[in-house]
Design a protein around this motif. Structure first.
Motif, PDB file in Angstrom:
ATOM      1  N   ILE A  64      -5.799  12.296   2.222  1.00 27.79           N
ATOM      2  CA  ILE A  64      -5.133  11.013   2.402  1.00 27.79           C
ATOM      3  C   ILE A  64      -5.584  10.086   1.273  1.00 27.79           C
ATOM      4  O   ILE A  64      -6.781   9.891   1.067  1.00 27.79           O
ATOM      5  CB  ILE A  64      -5.457  10.393   3.776  1.00 27.79           C
ATOM      6  N   GLU A  65      -4.622   9.557   0.567  1.00 30.49           N
ATOM      7  CA  GLU A  65      -4.904   8.662  -0.544  1.00 30.49           C
ATOM      8  C   GLU A  65      -4.186   7.344  -0.287  1.00 30.49           C
ATOM      9  O   GLU A  65      -3.005   7.324   0.013  1.00 30.49           O
ATOM     10  CB  GLU A  65      -4.402   9.308  -1.837  1.00 30.49           C
ATOM     11  N   VAL A  66      -4.911   6.252  -0.401  1.00 32.48           N
ATOM     12  CA  VAL A  66      -4.320   4.921  -0.230  1.00 32.48           C
ATOM     13  C   VAL A  66      -4.580   4.149  -1.529  1.00 32.48           C
ATOM     14  O   VAL A  66      -5.709   4.069  -1.982  1.00 32.48           O
ATOM     15  CB  VAL A  66      -4.955   4.157   0.960  1.00 32.48           C
ATOM     16  N   ARG A  67      -3.528   3.578  -2.102  1.00 31.40           N
ATOM     17  CA  ARG A  67      -3.682   2.786  -3.316  1.00 31.40           C
ATOM     18  C   ARG A  67      -2.727   1.612  -3.276  1.00 31.40           C
ATOM     19  O   ARG A  67      -1.719   1.646  -2.580  1.00 31.40           O
ATOM     20  CB  ARG A  67      -3.452   3.635  -4.561  1.00 31.40           C
ATOM     21  N   GLU A  68      -3.082   0.574  -3.991  1.00 27.00           N
ATOM     22  CA  GLU A  68      -2.205  -0.597  -4.058  1.00 27.00           C
ATOM     23  C   GLU A  68      -1.076  -0.308  -5.026  1.00 27.00           C
ATOM     24  O   GLU A  68      -1.258   0.303  -6.058  1.00 27.00           O
ATOM     25  CB  GLU A  68      -2.989  -1.819  -4.551  1.00 27.00           C
ATOM     26  N   LEU A  74       0.843  -1.190   0.000  1.00 31.94           N
ATOM     27  CA  LEU A  74       0.000   0.000   0.000  1.00 31.94           C
ATOM     28  C   LEU A  74       0.880   1.242   0.000  1.00 31.94           C
ATOM     29  O   LEU A  74       1.868   1.309   0.727  1.00 31.94           O
ATOM     30  CB  LEU A  74      -0.917   0.024   1.220  1.00 31.94           C
ATOM     31  N   ILE A  75       0.505   2.191  -0.819  1.00 35.85           N
ATOM     32  CA  ILE A  75       1.222   3.467  -0.865  1.00 35.85           C
ATOM     33  C   ILE A  75       0.298   4.513  -0.272  1.00 35.85           C
ATOM     34  O   ILE A  75      -0.833   4.687  -0.714  1.00 35.85           O
ATOM     35  CB  ILE A  75       1.611   3.822  -2.308  1.00 35.85           C
ATOM     36  N   LEU A  76       0.778   5.199   0.736  1.00 36.40           N
ATOM     37  CA  LEU A  76      -0.013   6.193   1.445  1.00 36.40           C
ATOM     38  C   LEU A  76       0.565   7.564   1.146  1.00 36.40           C
ATOM     39  O   LEU A  76       1.743   7.817   1.368  1.00 36.40           O
ATOM     40  CB  LEU A  76       0.030   5.917   2.948  1.00 36.40           C
ATOM     41  N   THR A  77      -0.267   8.444   0.618  1.00 35.82           N
ATOM     42  CA  THR A  77       0.149   9.810   0.311  1.00 35.82           C
ATOM     43  C   THR A  77      -0.686  10.766   1.141  1.00 35.82           C
ATOM     44  O   THR A  77      -1.919  10.689   1.127  1.00 35.82           O
ATOM     45  CB  THR A  77      -0.068  10.115  -1.191  1.00 35.82           C
ATOM     46  N   ILE A  78      -0.018  11.653   1.855  1.00 34.24           N
ATOM     47  CA  ILE A  78      -0.724  12.645   2.669  1.00 34.24           C
ATOM     48  C   ILE A  78      -0.297  14.019   2.194  1.00 34.24           C
ATOM     49  O   ILE A  78       0.889  14.342   2.180  1.00 34.24           O
ATOM     50  CB  ILE A  78      -0.405  12.478   4.165  1.00 34.24           C
TER      51      ILE A  78
END
Length: 163
Positions: free
Chosen positions: A158-162, A111-115
């Motif tokens: 907050i964006e969470v993507r595989e 998971l890639i978490l971008t804040i």
């Protein structure tokens, strides 16, 4: 007449061992497996893992009196059910029964978490107030007063993507 004798007691009871391991794990994560005995063990160890494709992986655990501790990373194992097999000896070299435990090696999801943090200015109120006076005997000075209120709002995205 004097009787000379001695008592010889032999320990022929094998140790009881058990495997303590999680039910599942993922590659790239260190997984702790403990094999415990009910008595002091020797340093002899016959420990191996058979993965989902039937490949045998011989492993060596750290010895600690009545247990062996292994910290494994399952990168070279196939995804699916792996079975840990163990057979140990006690301090007088009695061989235990073979015990086994299954571990489900699951596919890991990255998971890639971008804040992002954004600050924006919001003008909440601009109010103009007029004062009206009547001039009777003396002269009055009139002032026009403008009062502004500014609010700063901080937001987080907050964006969470595989990956």
């Amino acid at each position: 007449m004097q009787n000379n004798f001695f008592i010889l007691e032999l320990d022929t009871t094998p140790p009881n061992i058990s495997i303590i391991a999680p039910n599942y794990t993922v590659p790239n994560v260190e997984t702790e497996i403990i094999i415990e005995g009910n008595e002091v063990l020797s340093q002899f160890q016959d420990i191996y893992i058979i993965d989902a494709k039937g490949t045998r992986h011989d492993v060596i655990f750290n010895y600690s009196n009545d247990k062996f501790i292994g910290r494994l990373i399952f990168n070279d194992f196939s995804i699916g059910i792996a079975t840990v097999h163990a057979r140990l000896k006690d301090e007088v070299l009695n061989l235990s029964d073979r015990v086994s435990k299954t571990i489900d090696i699951r596919m890991a999801t990255k998971l890639i978490l971008t804040i992002d943090e954004i600050t924006r200015e919001i003008c909440a109120a601009n109010k103009t107030r007029f004062i009206t006076l009547s001039e009777s005997i003396r002269g009055l000075n009139c002032f026009k007063n403008i009062r502004g209120t500014v609010i700063y709002e901080a937001t987080r995205k907050i964006e969470v993507r595989e990956g």
